[in-house]
Design a protein around this motif. Sequence first.
Motif, PDB file in Angstrom:
ATOM      1  N   TYR A  56       0.836  -1.199   0.000  1.00  0.00           N
ATOM      2  CA  TYR A  56       0.000   0.000   0.000  1.00  0.00           C
ATOM      3  C   TYR A  56       0.867   1.244   0.000  1.00  0.00           C
ATOM      4  O   TYR A  56       1.844   1.347   0.751  1.00  0.00           O
ATOM      5  CB  TYR A  56      -0.906  -0.037   1.236  1.00  0.00           C
ATOM      6  N   ALA A  57       0.505   2.207  -0.862  1.00  0.00           N
ATOM      7  CA  ALA A  57       1.143   3.523  -0.888  1.00  0.00           C
ATOM      8  C   ALA A  57       0.055   4.584  -0.839  1.00  0.00           C
ATOM      9  O   ALA A  57      -1.017   4.414  -1.411  1.00  0.00           O
ATOM     10  CB  ALA A  57       1.977   3.699  -2.152  1.00  0.00           C
ATOM     11  N   ASN A  58       0.345   5.681  -0.141  1.00  0.00           N
ATOM     12  CA  ASN A  58      -0.608   6.786  -0.039  1.00  0.00           C
ATOM     13  C   ASN A  58       0.111   8.063  -0.459  1.00  0.00           C
ATOM     14  O   ASN A  58       0.988   8.553   0.244  1.00  0.00           O
ATOM     15  CB  ASN A  58      -1.145   6.906   1.385  1.00  0.00           C
ATOM     16  N   LEU A  59      -0.255   8.592  -1.628  1.00  0.00           N
ATOM     17  CA  LEU A  59       0.402   9.760  -2.207  1.00  0.00           C
ATOM     18  C   LEU A  59      -0.329  11.060  -1.901  1.00  0.00           C
ATOM     19  O   LEU A  59       0.113  12.132  -2.315  1.00  0.00           O
ATOM     20  CB  LEU A  59       0.515   9.589  -3.726  1.00  0.00           C
ATOM     21  N   ALA A  60      -1.436  10.990  -1.177  1.00  0.00           N
ATOM     22  CA  ALA A  60      -2.289  12.159  -0.957  1.00  0.00           C
ATOM     23  C   ALA A  60      -1.596  13.220  -0.104  1.00  0.00           C
ATOM     24  O   ALA A  60      -0.854  12.899   0.827  1.00  0.00           O
ATOM     25  CB  ALA A  60      -3.593  11.736  -0.292  1.00  0.00           C
TER      26      ALA A  60
END
Length: 265
Positions: A56-60
């Motif tokens: 999982y990656a979160n770029l927000a």
Amino acid sequence: MQNRSDAAEVRAYRRYVALGDSQTEGVGDGDGAGGLRGWADRFAEVLDRVSPGVEYANLAVRGKLAGQVRAEQLAAALGLRPDLATVVAGVNDLMRPRFDAGAVAGELEAMFAALTAGGAHVVTLTFPDVGRIAPLTRPLRPRVRALNAAVRAAAARHGVTVVETEHEPVATDPRLWSADRLHASPVGHARIAAAVAQALHLPDGGPAWNTPFPTPAARLTLATEARWAAAFLAPWVARHARGRSSGTGRTAKRPDLLPVAAPYR
């Protein structure tokens, strides 16, 4: 609630990437250690319970307009080769003087198209009635309806799953919103995560996200509205009048694909 998906069967996802602004970053849902959790983190945990080993990656990043999300996050997301992506943006655009629902939806559609072409299943959300969350924002209602309609149309062209919140009464319950009424509370973030899980037919999504609370919410009064405007609305207006954003100088909290349980900055 109606959710639209191009597949009814449960699909096993291995690489999930979240793109967006403060809501996806997790503002309003602290992790107890000085960081943020948020609905995307919570949803990733559901994914990992269903199919252990999800990355999982979160770029927000908070404060970003839809065009900024596209310009600053899309290339990085494509480089991670996700098989599942969430794209949620547009609220910051809604509050700008020059708002164009078609233009904002066009930015979102460009992300839908690129991510689906790269092999990802994409999920997005419609937005609830802001006038019921903060009555002083009622003039924004036509903008919300226009943006939701444009997002639905764009999503339909690319097989994007739409999680519908616009017409769900519980979506505007104050218990789902933090004190600033711009960001979901921890309970609200949990409900969003459940809504996305249920839209994808995941077996561990929990109770229906739109189940009403057993007791009525406290009523808003002129006094509570005045306090909210002084504490949150006025500072927001002043900050943006100076050309500043809450995301100035910030970077993504989880820019790399990692196992869901892995710590990150």
